[in-house]
Design an enzyme around this catalytic site. Sequence first.
Site, mmCIF file in Angstrom:
data_model
loop_
_atom_site.group_PDB
_atom_site.id
_atom_site.type_symbol
_atom_site.label_atom_id
_atom_site.label_comp_id
_atom_site.label_asym_id
_atom_site.label_seq_id
_atom_site.Cartn_x
_atom_site.Cartn_y
_atom_site.Cartn_z
ATOM 1 N N THR A 1 28.724 43.381 30.274
ATOM 2 C CA THR A 1 29.759 43.194 31.277
ATOM 3 C C THR A 1 31.306 43.215 30.968
ATOM 4 O O THR A 1 31.463 42.438 29.988
ATOM 5 C CB THR A 1 29.496 41.990 32.140
ATOM 6 O OG1 THR A 1 28.279 41.989 32.618
ATOM 7 C CG2 THR A 1 30.463 41.869 33.292
ATOM 8 N N LEU A 2 32.096 44.245 31.602
ATOM 9 C CA LEU A 2 33.485 44.328 31.167
ATOM 10 C C LEU A 2 34.471 43.691 32.399
ATOM 11 O O LEU A 2 35.313 43.307 32.001
ATOM 12 C CB LEU A 2 33.884 45.750 30.685
ATOM 13 C CG LEU A 2 32.975 46.278 29.523
ATOM 14 C CD1 LEU A 2 33.495 47.680 29.538
ATOM 15 C CD2 LEU A 2 33.439 45.673 28.415
#
Lengths: 247, 276
Positions: free
Chosen positions: A25-26
């Site tokens: 997850t960015l």
Amino acid sequence: MNVADSSPAPAMNNLLASNADSQRTLYPYVTGTSVVGIKYKDGILLAADMGGSYGSTLRYKTVERLKSVGKHSIIGASGEISDFQEIMRYLDELILYDNMWDDGNSLGPKEVHNYLTRVMYNRRNKFNPLWNSLVLGGVKNGQKYLGTVNMIGVHYEDDHVATGFGNHLARPILRDEWHENLTFEEGVKLLEKCMRVLLYRDRSAVNKLQIARITQDGVKVFPPYSLKTFWNFNAFQNPTVGAEGSW
Amino acid sequence: MFRNQYDTDVTTWSPAGRLFQVEYAMEAVKQGSAAIGLRSKTHVVLASVNKASSELSSHQKKIFKVDDHIGVAIAGLTADGRVLSRYLRNECINYSYTYESLLPVGRLVVQLADKAQVCTQRSWKRPYGVGLLVGGLDESGAHLFYNCPSGNYFEYQAFAIGSRSQAAKTYLERKFEGFMDSSRETLIKDALFALRETLQGEKLTSSICTIAVVGVGEAFHILDQETVQALINEFEIVGEEPPADEAAAPDQSTGAEPGPADQGTPADQGVTPMDI
């Protein structure tokens, strides 16, 4: 994430390499905004609106952000909705295995909160967080419990908690007006006061909210409804009078 | 039990449907020195006989604290018992770490029983040669369980395992109906009496026994030797018959009951004096 600046240690190379990047997850995509929770006389009350924003677009308007967890707890989530759905899968599995023991013991809100804290903190340590701030409340054996945990693993309990903008707009109201013996009606009124302020001032809020209640007798998630708002301020009348031709 | 052609492997059934290796493992429990457990609504007491192999050595540790709310007493292969205690401690601490809460006793014993069962169904393993009396407290009250090498477990009001445990069981069977409502002190006293039954006349002193208690508001701990000796003296257990139930009630009100020593030599009362 400023990964380009630093020279990563060898151990981090595989985390920060470009193909591994796509696996963690960015940024969040579809997000929910504040959740507000309070303890009241008979148990816990949670409130959250039903909005799922896609960036600055208020895209989804029937997102249920309050869910029950087993017999003794309710959870409210803000942040990435898909991560919340993943968390619900973990929790449903946890409760299922707990029930399968079939031995009269059951996980209470304190246990669920701590389990979530371990999950969130461990994901944070792997640089792959579940992008949520969660409120976990419940009643077990007459004992009320209300806590929060977020994507970096920060967790605490209190008589009233909130996530996101709720911390800045709702908590001050609760600090002044919360007391231990709120009735159900008083608690709902207090939550509505907080949600109304959030509706006026939080850009990602939508006017459709749900209240969830948990007492020793069980959980109830109430059907959605809207708050009455007032926009007839003089400053909002004839908005184009000072700028002819604008809209 | 006699040797037969089905008792070499744990994975071999006998025609009568028995696993002899498992039964032999339960024999090992019977050879160990006695361990006793009793419980009330609010407390669990574990007691064990500690025989040192010689005067020069220390005695085997048979009671282990597993967590603040659980302890075990073992009988049989103490090395197996030590290893299983480490497993139990691990399970408790992992649960506490994840859930910030105490592992319910009933779940711990099921995990232990499932671990024991594995050893009854693998050709490269042998069953654990130790029986465990698991005593603990959780939300649903005080519990005493017995886990045996076969992988079975049972909950008990009171139980005894190891050598000469039948004598203790006979005593416990007489008294167990009152245990649920017993006070902490009565429970410890009954444990000491039951322990004494297994000694077959040998003098009960704190140097040959270990007592441990866990209760509401009282973490599991082993009583130190002075406390145990004081309790033995107080209950006048040394060589005396256990008092009848009616006499038991006045015991707890004040300190030591008036000992027989105070009244001179009761054995001589009513007997004609020696003529010499």
